[in-house]
Write an enzyme that holds these catalytic residues in place. Structure first.
Site, PDB file in Angstrom:
ATOM      1  N   ASN A 152       2.159  -4.716  -3.284  1.00 24.39           N
ATOM      2  CA  ASN A 152       0.741  -5.129  -3.209  1.00 24.39           C
ATOM      3  C   ASN A 152       0.012  -3.850  -2.806  1.00 24.39           C
ATOM      4  O   ASN A 152       0.360  -3.093  -2.083  1.00 24.39           O
ATOM      5  CB  ASN A 152       0.628  -6.093  -1.922  1.00 24.39           C
ATOM      6  CG  ASN A 152      -0.773  -6.872  -1.541  1.00 24.39           C
ATOM      7  OD1 ASN A 152      -1.328  -7.071  -2.765  1.00 24.39           O
ATOM      8  ND2 ASN A 152      -1.489  -6.647  -0.468  1.00 24.39           N
TER       9      ASN A 152
ATOM     10  N   HIS B  16     -10.678  -5.785  -2.206  1.00 26.01           N
ATOM     11  CA  HIS B  16     -11.795  -5.517  -1.425  1.00 26.01           C
ATOM     12  C   HIS B  16     -12.547  -4.952  -2.058  1.00 26.01           C
ATOM     13  O   HIS B  16     -12.803  -3.902  -1.901  1.00 26.01           O
ATOM     14  CB  HIS B  16     -11.173  -4.813  -0.094  1.00 26.01           C
ATOM     15  CG  HIS B  16      -9.793  -5.497   0.735  1.00 26.01           C
ATOM     16  ND1 HIS B  16     -10.216  -6.894   1.228  1.00 26.01           N
ATOM     17  CD2 HIS B  16      -8.569  -5.233   0.795  1.00 26.01           C
ATOM     18  CE1 HIS B  16      -9.034  -7.359   2.008  1.00 26.01           C
ATOM     19  NE2 HIS B  16      -8.080  -6.234   1.653  1.00 26.01           N
TER      20      HIS B  16
ATOM     21  N   GLU C  28      -6.144 -10.385  -1.680  1.00 24.13           N
ATOM     22  CA  GLU C  28      -6.835 -10.251  -0.459  1.00 24.13           C
ATOM     23  C   GLU C  28      -8.540 -10.247  -0.823  1.00 24.13           C
ATOM     24  O   GLU C  28      -9.316  -9.325  -0.407  1.00 24.13           O
ATOM     25  CB  GLU C  28      -6.547  -9.117   0.301  1.00 24.13           C
ATOM     26  CG  GLU C  28      -4.857  -8.970   0.627  1.00 24.13           C
ATOM     27  CD  GLU C  28      -4.675  -7.862   1.498  1.00 24.13           C
ATOM     28  OE1 GLU C  28      -5.635  -7.298   2.112  1.00 24.13           O
ATOM     29  OE2 GLU C  28      -3.355  -7.609   1.296  1.00 24.13           O
TER      30      GLU C  28
ATOM     31  N   GLU D 119       0.838  -1.235  -0.063  1.00 25.43           N
ATOM     32  CA  GLU D 119       0.174  -0.048  -0.037  1.00 25.43           C
ATOM     33  C   GLU D 119       0.977   1.348  -0.021  1.00 25.43           C
ATOM     34  O   GLU D 119       0.704   2.200   0.920  1.00 25.43           O
ATOM     35  CB  GLU D 119      -1.181   0.227   1.088  1.00 25.43           C
ATOM     36  CG  GLU D 119      -1.819  -1.131   1.211  1.00 25.43           C
ATOM     37  CD  GLU D 119      -2.720  -1.259   2.358  1.00 25.43           C
ATOM     38  OE1 GLU D 119      -2.966  -0.440   3.288  1.00 25.43           O
ATOM     39  OE2 GLU D 119      -3.614  -2.215   2.412  1.00 25.43           O
TER      40      GLU D 119
ATOM     41  N   ASP E 178     -12.444 -10.175  -1.056  1.00 23.21           N
ATOM     42  CA  ASP E 178     -13.636 -10.342  -0.229  1.00 23.21           C
ATOM     43  C   ASP E 178     -14.506  -9.450  -0.965  1.00 23.21           C
ATOM     44  O   ASP E 178     -14.215  -8.193  -1.525  1.00 23.21           O
ATOM     45  CB  ASP E 178     -13.497 -10.304   1.114  1.00 23.21           C
ATOM     46  CG  ASP E 178     -12.761  -8.773   1.668  1.00 23.21           C
ATOM     47  OD1 ASP E 178     -12.942  -7.807   0.925  1.00 23.21           O
ATOM     48  OD2 ASP E 178     -12.204  -8.762   2.499  1.00 23.21           O
TER      49      ASP E 178
END
Length: 460
Positions: free
Chosen positions: A200, A236, A264, A159, A266
């Site tokens: 990432n 996300h 990641e 990030e 979801d």
């Protein structure tokens, strides 16, 4: 026995546990999907983030059965492993790596350098560029060196960008400057030459200012010889908002000569979820998985927790949840089957009970052109039903025009009633009841040939 069969026998997954993860003991239904095997057949991995403290019981059985890669959710972050300078706690990280090695799984190391979850001695220290660079590279050498040869991928820097594509003003950016990312990658390569090294970030799934900044940095690294092997797109996502440019974005990074992974995943929704929301979530998970499968250098997907009971979403997004492929009781949701379908699975998603079922059909009210009926289904078998479809055919030309406690569809004389989200599970010896209003144009002969998920039922 095949390797996968030996692996599952070794972890002692019981018949009951297999049912919880979609197993199909009945001869009337196809074998339920195993995501890690389907993914392997496509040349990718399918993984999950895990919590080390939960790696036991049903949680561990599902992780082992379904996923061939695991990512420690918090156990490898700087604040977890070195809370005090020079004092290390490896217990959680060791537990995750040991578990993975015992179950033939890869490990994604997450993460070496991140602006968040830093120990206070780093976050609040007074640093020159050289002193913080030394602290950062020493940390990388210590952690990546400890697990040398045991980690498949490292999220080296996590990030680093703002939403507009500018650099996030982390302690590393402000003290060291733009070079800190390249410095971190070089240190990671020196510490573990065989691990794949990744950059990432989140909100970089589609083509936008942030992902373009990431693209430009990776391009410059490749031109300069900075050792970067891949990019991680966190994903996300919000229900119904899979970026239309996802596949094109994956492809453009791949064209730079790096691998791409979804790290990641979801997909959150407002709660409690409706059947329509769960159906949309299935489509979204399928779309993300399909986009990865379509690009040769997309190497895998990790869901950020496989069960709603272990999801970070409710704690950070008020009113949202239900973001993972399994519910809080470790039962697969439609999203799980969407993933499987994107990986090429075409089997029955609704296994029937072992030992049979019984149906009681009652007409509660009838008039010249219509009627109201109630149907009670008993699981008279020895195994649970997790998601059900009851099918029958009308003998006298009846039709259904309104239903409750189930979704009822009809084609010709064939009728299918599908569970609601709140009554999908039917334990052995238990019943589920639904009702409907129907129309008729003559006799109202009761149906008798009911099947539950392909299993023939008796009529009580």
């Amino acid at each position: 026995m095949k390797l996968q069969s030996l692996r599952r026998a070794a972890v002692g997954v019981s018949a009951a546990a297999l049912l919880l993860i979609g197993g199909a003991p009945s001869g009337h239904a196809a074998e339920a999907p195993v995501l890690r095997d389907l993914a392997a057949a496509k040349g990718i991995y399918y993984g999950t983030a895990v919590s080390a403290s939960k790696l036991n019981g049903t949680y561990a059985s599902v992780v082992t059965e379904q996923f061939d890669s695991i990512t420690p959710g918090n156990e490898m972050k700087w604040g977890s492993v070195e809370p005090t300078r020079g004092s290390y706690n490896w217990s959680g990280a060791d537990a995750v790596v040991d578990f993975a090695e015992a179950n033939d799984q890869k490990v994604r190391g997450h993460t070496l350098v991140w602006h968040s979850q830093l120990p206070s001695w780093v976050e609040n220290g007074t640093w020159t560029a050289d002193s913080l660079r030394t602290v950062m590279t020493d940390h990388i050498a210590t952690e990546a060196g400890r697990y040398k040869g045991r980690i498949d991928h490292w999220d080296v820097v996590n990030e680093p960008f703002n939403e507009d594509g500018t650099r996030r003003q982390s302690i590393f950016q402000t003290a060291i400057g733009d070079s800190y990312i390249a410095d971190a990658f070089r240190a990671a390569r020196a510490a573990d030459p065989d691990a794949k090294l990744y950059l990432n970030d989140y909100n970089v799934e589609g083509i936008n200012a942030k992902s373009t900044a990431m693209y430009d940095l990776v391009k410059s690294f490749k031109e300069q010889g900075v050792p970067i092997d891949g990019v991680g797109l966190q994903a996300h996502l919000i229900l119904g908002q899979v970026p239309s440019t996802l596949q094109a974005n994956i492809q453009r990074f791949a064209d730079l000569g790096v691998d791409v992974v979804i790290t990641e995943l979801d997909i959150r929704m407002t709660v409690p979820p409706t059947e329509a929301q769960l159906a949309q979530q299935k489509a979204d998970y399928k779309a993300v998985t399909s986009a990865c499968v379509a690009v040769a250098r997309c190497k895998g997907i990790t869901v950020w927790g496989f069960t709603d009971s272990d999801s970070w979403i409710p704690d950070f997004f008020d009113g949202y949840g239900a973001a993972t492929p399994y519910d809080e009781n470790y039962q697969p949701k439609p999203a799980y089957y969407g993933i499987a379908e994107a990986l090429g699975w075409t089997g029955d998603t609704t296994p029937g009970p072992t030992g049979g079922c019984a149906v009681t059909y009652t007409v509660q009210n009838q008039w010249d052109t219509g009627f109201t009926a109630q149907v009670t289904v008993k699981n008279s078998g020895t195994t649970a039903v997790n998601g059900w479809q009851l099918a029958w055919s009308w003998p006298s030309g009846q039709s259904v025009n309104q239903a409750w406690n189930a979704t009822v569809t009809q084609s010709g004389s064939a009728v299918t009633a599908t569970n609601a989200s709140y009554n999908a599970s039917v334990a052995p010896g238990s019943t589920v009841t639904f009702g409907f209003n129907g129309t008729l144009s003559g006799a109202n002969t009761a149906p008798t040939g009911f099947t539950l998920n392909g299993t023939d039922c008796t009529t009580a």
